[in-house]
Scaffold this motif. Structure first.
Motif, PDB file in Angstrom:
ATOM      1  N   VAL A 149       0.605  -0.924   0.366  1.00 56.93           N
ATOM      2  CA  VAL A 149      -0.153  -0.072   0.269  1.00 56.93           C
ATOM      3  C   VAL A 149       0.921   1.061   0.072  1.00 56.93           C
ATOM      4  O   VAL A 149       2.043   1.450   0.963  1.00 56.93           O
ATOM      5  N   ALA A 197      -1.824   8.645  -6.847  1.00 59.07           N
ATOM      6  CA  ALA A 197      -2.409   7.871  -7.278  1.00 59.07           C
ATOM      7  C   ALA A 197      -2.717   7.637  -9.109  1.00 59.07           C
ATOM      8  O   ALA A 197      -3.242   7.007  -9.491  1.00 59.07           O
ATOM      9  N   GLU A 201      -2.093   4.775 -11.551  1.00 62.56           N
ATOM     10  CA  GLU A 201      -3.849   4.219 -12.243  1.00 62.56           C
ATOM     11  C   GLU A 201      -3.722   4.171 -13.818  1.00 62.56           C
ATOM     12  O   GLU A 201      -3.794   3.441 -15.048  1.00 62.56           O
ATOM     13  N   ARG A 207      -2.021  -1.165  -6.937  1.00 63.33           N
ATOM     14  CA  ARG A 207      -1.342  -0.524  -5.788  1.00 63.33           C
ATOM     15  C   ARG A 207      -2.598   0.844  -5.661  1.00 63.33           C
ATOM     16  O   ARG A 207      -2.472   1.070  -5.765  1.00 63.33           O
ATOM     17  N   LYS A 208      -2.989   0.332  -4.639  1.00 67.30           N
ATOM     18  CA  LYS A 208      -3.728   1.430  -4.019  1.00 67.30           C
ATOM     19  C   LYS A 208      -2.827   2.272  -3.045  1.00 67.30           C
ATOM     20  O   LYS A 208      -1.740   2.281  -1.942  1.00 67.30           O
ATOM     21  N   VAL A 210      -3.028   5.244   0.253  1.00 64.27           N
ATOM     22  CA  VAL A 210      -3.716   5.734   1.260  1.00 64.27           C
ATOM     23  C   VAL A 210      -4.017   7.429   1.610  1.00 64.27           C
ATOM     24  O   VAL A 210      -1.840   7.041   1.774  1.00 64.27           O
TER      25      VAL A 210
END
Length: 255
Positions: A149, A197, A201, A207-208, A210
């Motif tokens: 993460v 992010a 993408e 992967r996220k 956070v």
């Protein structure tokens, strides 16, 4: 005009060299691989002979805080002494926006030490502070990944393309010394976590990301505007979307 670019074979240096040569200047791309070593002093006198401008975009072989400090202090002392002897009229160095506003970041501390040596040297100078490069977002994501993460703060981020930085450094170098700081940043300002992010993408990285208010930047503690200009700054032309498009197409954006 003879211009010596220390670190002239690296990412920023090679682009700066190309722009200046297109402008008709005599440019020396100096690096240890070309026989010019600012840490040992090898080749400095010969490279700087007849030079009006020196641009320093060099980096240490290691980003370890102590190694970076030793590199920047030794390199800058040797380079500035050689410039004084050669009567160089303008010293330009590439530094970092917010370099003095990120507690705990060892590499930034080393760059501050470099800036102070330049300011006290007596050689006319311009410090060009840049925000983080778009080219480094992938590395930032990797360094901020824990258990798969990506943890990043929502503090402001304004990354800039290396092509825009090189163009600014080249432009500043052929102008009169500022004896101060010029800042350059990307055209888009947004939360750190959001930009990373979007980058992940766009390249298909699952992967996220956070938001983590306690997340550090390579050990440094960030506040809302630690990494962005607080006042007037030059803005680049290449945003994340355009940079990704050019990267996918393999197109050079050097102007």
């Amino acid at each position: 005009m003879k211009i010596v670019v220390i670190g002239g074979t690296g990412l920023t240096g090679s682009k700066t060299v190309a722009i200046l040569r297109q402008g008709g200047h005599e440019v020396v791309a100096a690096s240890p691989s070309r026989g010019v070593n600012t840490v040992t002093g090898e080749g400095l006198k010969e490279a700087l002979s007849g030079a009006q401008v020196v641009i320093d975009v060099s980096n240490p072989p290691s980003n370890d805080a102590n190694a970076a400090l030793e590199f920047f202090e030794t390199s800058s002392r040797n380079l500035l002494a050689a410039e004084s002897a050669a009567r160089v009229r303008h010293h330009v160095v590439l530094s970092i926006v917010g370099v003095d506003r990120v507690p705990g970041q060892g590499y930034f501390r080393a760059k501050v030490a470099q800036e102070k040596l330049i300011e006290a040297s007596g050689v006319p100078y311009t410090i060009v502070r840049s925000t983080q490069f778009l080219e480094f977002i992938g590395g930032i994501a990797d360094a901020s990944t824990h258990a798969g993460v990506v943890r990043l703060s929502a503090n402001l981020f304004q990354p800039v393309a290396v092509d825009d930085v090189a163009a600014a450094v080249a432009e500043v170098s052929v102008a009169d010394p500022h004896n101060g700081i010029v800042e350059i940043a990307g055209p888009e300002r947004a939360p750190f976590n959001e930009i990373v992010a979007r980058y992940l993408e766009s390249i298909g990285d699952p992967r996220k990301v956070v938001e983590d208010s306690e997340a550090r930047y390579f050990g440094g503690q960030l506040a809302e505007k630690s990494l962005v200009p607080l006042g007037e700054a030059r803005l680049g032309h290449i945003d994340l979307h355009e940079w990704l498009r050019r990267s996918r197409n393999g197109a050079s954006s050097t102007r």
